[in-house]
Structures are given as structure tokens and as C-alpha cells.
Design an enzyme around this catalytic site. Structure first.
Site, PDB file in Angstrom:
ATOM      1  N   LYS A   1     -73.160  -4.624 -64.873  1.00 57.73           N
ATOM      2  CA  LYS A   1     -74.275  -4.144 -64.063  1.00 57.73           C
ATOM      3  C   LYS A   1     -75.154  -3.239 -64.530  1.00 57.73           C
ATOM      4  O   LYS A   1     -76.329  -3.629 -64.597  1.00 57.73           O
ATOM      5  CB  LYS A   1     -73.658  -3.538 -62.620  1.00 57.73           C
ATOM      6  CG  LYS A   1     -72.955  -4.441 -61.857  1.00 57.73           C
ATOM      7  CD  LYS A   1     -73.750  -5.953 -61.491  1.00 57.73           C
ATOM      8  CE  LYS A   1     -73.280  -6.908 -60.388  1.00 57.73           C
ATOM      9  NZ  LYS A   1     -73.952  -7.842 -60.202  1.00 57.73           N
TER      10      LYS A   1
ATOM     11  N   TYR B   1     -67.049  -4.486 -64.916  1.00 58.41           N
ATOM     12  CA  TYR B   1     -68.163  -4.781 -63.806  1.00 58.41           C
ATOM     13  C   TYR B   1     -69.048  -3.648 -63.997  1.00 58.41           C
ATOM     14  O   TYR B   1     -70.243  -4.103 -63.861  1.00 58.41           O
ATOM     15  CB  TYR B   1     -67.343  -4.602 -62.535  1.00 58.41           C
ATOM     16  CG  TYR B   1     -68.196  -4.913 -61.220  1.00 58.41           C
ATOM     17  CD1 TYR B   1     -68.770  -6.235 -60.787  1.00 58.41           C
ATOM     18  CD2 TYR B   1     -68.760  -3.925 -60.561  1.00 58.41           C
ATOM     19  CE1 TYR B   1     -69.429  -6.476 -59.957  1.00 58.41           C
ATOM     20  CE2 TYR B   1     -69.774  -3.987 -59.635  1.00 58.41           C
ATOM     21  CZ  TYR B   1     -70.202  -5.163 -59.182  1.00 58.41           C
ATOM     22  OH  TYR B   1     -70.990  -5.385 -58.303  1.00 58.41           O
TER      23      TYR B   1
END
Ligand SMILES: NC(=O)c1ccc[n+]([C@@H]2O[C@H](COP(=O)([O-])OP(=O)(O)OC[C@H]3O[C@@H](n4cnc5c(N)ncnc54)[C@H](O)[C@@H]3O)[C@@H](O)[C@H]2O)c1
Length: 260
Positions: A159, A155
Site C-alpha cells: 500500500k 501488505y
């Protein structure tokens, strides 16, 4: 005086959480809103909330990780309304996996939505906005992109990729008057945050969930979590109100968690 032109906005991942609040706030400002999500029932709830405010909506139920789907979602909105003024790339996915037990399945799922689908939607909208010579694109990133998160690496990496794409897109689209920025929300108690923190508590061997959550909240310099509606206000400001000299910017909405 001529009436202000109605803006046409597309929001991905708008069936719940932050995306739903963004869609509703656009509708409240008189925008036509395309609600894109894999969750059809949730997307309908969002569309109904928008219509209650008098907003025109279009619901596009699709899995953005499938090849060609992000481009088709943009095309559907453009077909319906003759153009697109705002794209918010909000759909996101993340799950907890300890660093030394990471699976390629989780990396694929995370990157295909958070990175590839976002980039494809952005480029498709960018082509439309290049022809219009106007438009605003907002990508939802996260403080995670700059943190060391050994249980949440896919994750965090996804990002960080969103940040890189935002910078590239801002420069690619600047000659056409199209602005590309990002918003980094802090901890919002959405579906995603709830399931992530439950899993995090489990892998860290914590049975005292309330204490665990309170400790995490205390790490935010402002000492509290943020409502999705407040973050949505920042997204809508960038899309409708921010001066047109702001591009390649990251708006930190994280109570001081992210300070760069
Ligand atoms: N919740 C937080 O604390 C937090 C913090 C920082 C950043 N973010 C980011 O904010 C954004 C919104 O997250 P949220 O917290 O509202 O999460 P959420 O899980 O409530 O919403 C995500 C939405 O994306 C949709 N979605 C998932 N997979 C999809 C797919 N393949 N195709 C189409 N739609 C799909 C889901 O159905 C859901 O409606 C995400 O980009 C997330 O990474 C959230």
C-alpha cells in the site's frame, strides 16, 4: 439543456466488499460499469445489483495477477463502450505472517495484485484517458501504508507502493487533464478484514476474539468501524463530483486513524 453524458467506469475487485458497493453506487448514478474480479459468481451478483438500478454492466472474470490481464480488462471495457472515464483500482490481497517467518510466496502474491496489476491497469487506462483528454482514476490504499505492522508487512509495503504510484501517475497524467487520487478506508468488516483479524488473533495468541476485535475498534478515534457503502460514497464523489483541481490527493476515510 443537454442530458449529462453517461460515464463509463471500471472497478477491479468488484465481486464483493468495497468494490461491489462502488460498482452499485456508480450504477445508481447512471454510469455503465465494468465489474472485474477473479470471483465469477460474486461478479455476477454485483452486475445483477447494478442492472436492477438500470445500469449497463460488463462482467470481466479474470485473475489480474496474470501478465497482460489488467491491460486486457481495460481494452475489453473500451471495446464495449468506446472509451473509459473512470478506473477504480480496488482489488487487493493481504495476509498475516510474522515478520521473521515471512515467505516469498506471500510477498509475490501480495505485490503482484496490489502493486503490479494496479500499475498496469492504471497505465493502460491512462493511455486511453490521455487520448480522450479526460478521466479520473482512484486507487484504494490503506492506513497500513504508514503504520508499523510486523505481522502485515507485505501488505503495508504494497500500500506504500500504491501511494508512490498514485503520486507518479497524477503528475504523469496531469498534462492531459486526467486526475489520479487515492482513498484510504478504515476498518470495514469485509471478507478480507474478517480473515485478517482471525489470523492476527491467532498469531497474537488471543482466544477472546470479541474482546480483541473491540479493542481494535476502540483504537479508531471515532470509536467505530466504517461501512463499505460509506467509503464507496467517497470514491464515487472523487470520480464524479470532486472539483477538477484535485489530483495526487489521498482521501482518508478512516475515522481519524490516519491523520496526515
Ligand atoms: N477491509 C478493510 O478494512 C480495508 C481497509 C483498508 C483498505 N482496504 C482495501 O480495500 C480494497 C477492497 O478490499 P475489501 O476489504 O473489500 O476486500 P475483499 O476481499 O472483500 O475484496 C477484494 C476483491 O478482490 C478480488 N480479487 C482478489 N484477488 C484477485 C485477483 N487476482 N484478480 C482479480 N480480483 C481479485 C476478490 O475476489 C474480492 O472480490 C482492497 O484494496 C483493500 O486492501 C480494505
Amino acid at each position: 439543456m443537454t442530458a449529462p453524458q453517461r460515464k463509463r467506469a471500471l472497478v477491479t475487485g468488484a465481486a464483493g466488499g468495497l468494490g461491489q458497493e462502488i460498482a452499485v453506487q456508480f450504477a445508481a448514478r447512471g454510469c455503465a460499469v465494468a465489474v472485474v474480479d477473479i470471483n465469477g459468481a460474486g461478479a455476477e451478483i454485483t452486475a445483477a445489483r447494478c442492472r436492477e438500478l438500470g445500469g449497463e454492466t460488463s462482467t470481466i472474470v479474470s485473475d489480474l495477477t496474470q501478465t497482460g490481464v489488467p491491460e486486457r480488462a481495460i481494452a475489453a471495457a473500451v471495446d464495449a463502450w468506446g472509451g473509459l472515464d473512470i478506473l477504480v483500482n480496488n482489488a487487493g490481497y493481504g495476509a498475516i505472517e510474522p515478520f521473521l517467518e515471512m515467505s516469498d510466496a506471500l510477498w509475490d502474491r501480495t505485490l503482484s495484485l496490489n502493486v503490479t496489476a494496479l500499475a498496469m491497469a492504471l497505465a493502460a487506462a491512462g493511455r486511453v484517458m490521455r487520448a480522450q483528454r479526460s478521466g479520473r482514476i482512484i486507487n484504494i490504499t490503506s492506513p497500513a501504508s504508514r503504520m508499523a505492522l510486523p505481522y502485515y508487512t507485505a501488505y503495508a509495503a504494497s500500500k506504500a507502493a500504491v501511494d508512490a504510484i498514485t503520486r507518479s501517475a497524477a503528475v504523469a497524467l496531469a498534462p492531459f487533464g486526467v486526475l489520479v487520487n487515492s482513498v484510504a478506508p478504515g476498518m470495514m468488516d469485509t471478507e478480507m478484514q474478517r480473515s485478517t483479524e482471525l489470523d492476527l488473533a491467532r498469531v497474537e495468541g488471543r482466544n477472546d476474539l470479541d474482546t480483541f476485535l473491540a479493542e481494535r475498534t476502540r483504537r479508531v478515534p471515532l470509536g467505530r468501524r466504517v461501512e463499505p457503502a460509506a467509503v464507496a460514497g467517497g470514491v464515487v464523489w472523487l470520480a464524479l463530483d470532486a472539483p477538477d483541481y484535485i489530483t495526487a490527493e489521498r482521501l482518508n476515510f478512516s475515522g481519524g486513524l490516519d491523520r496526515d
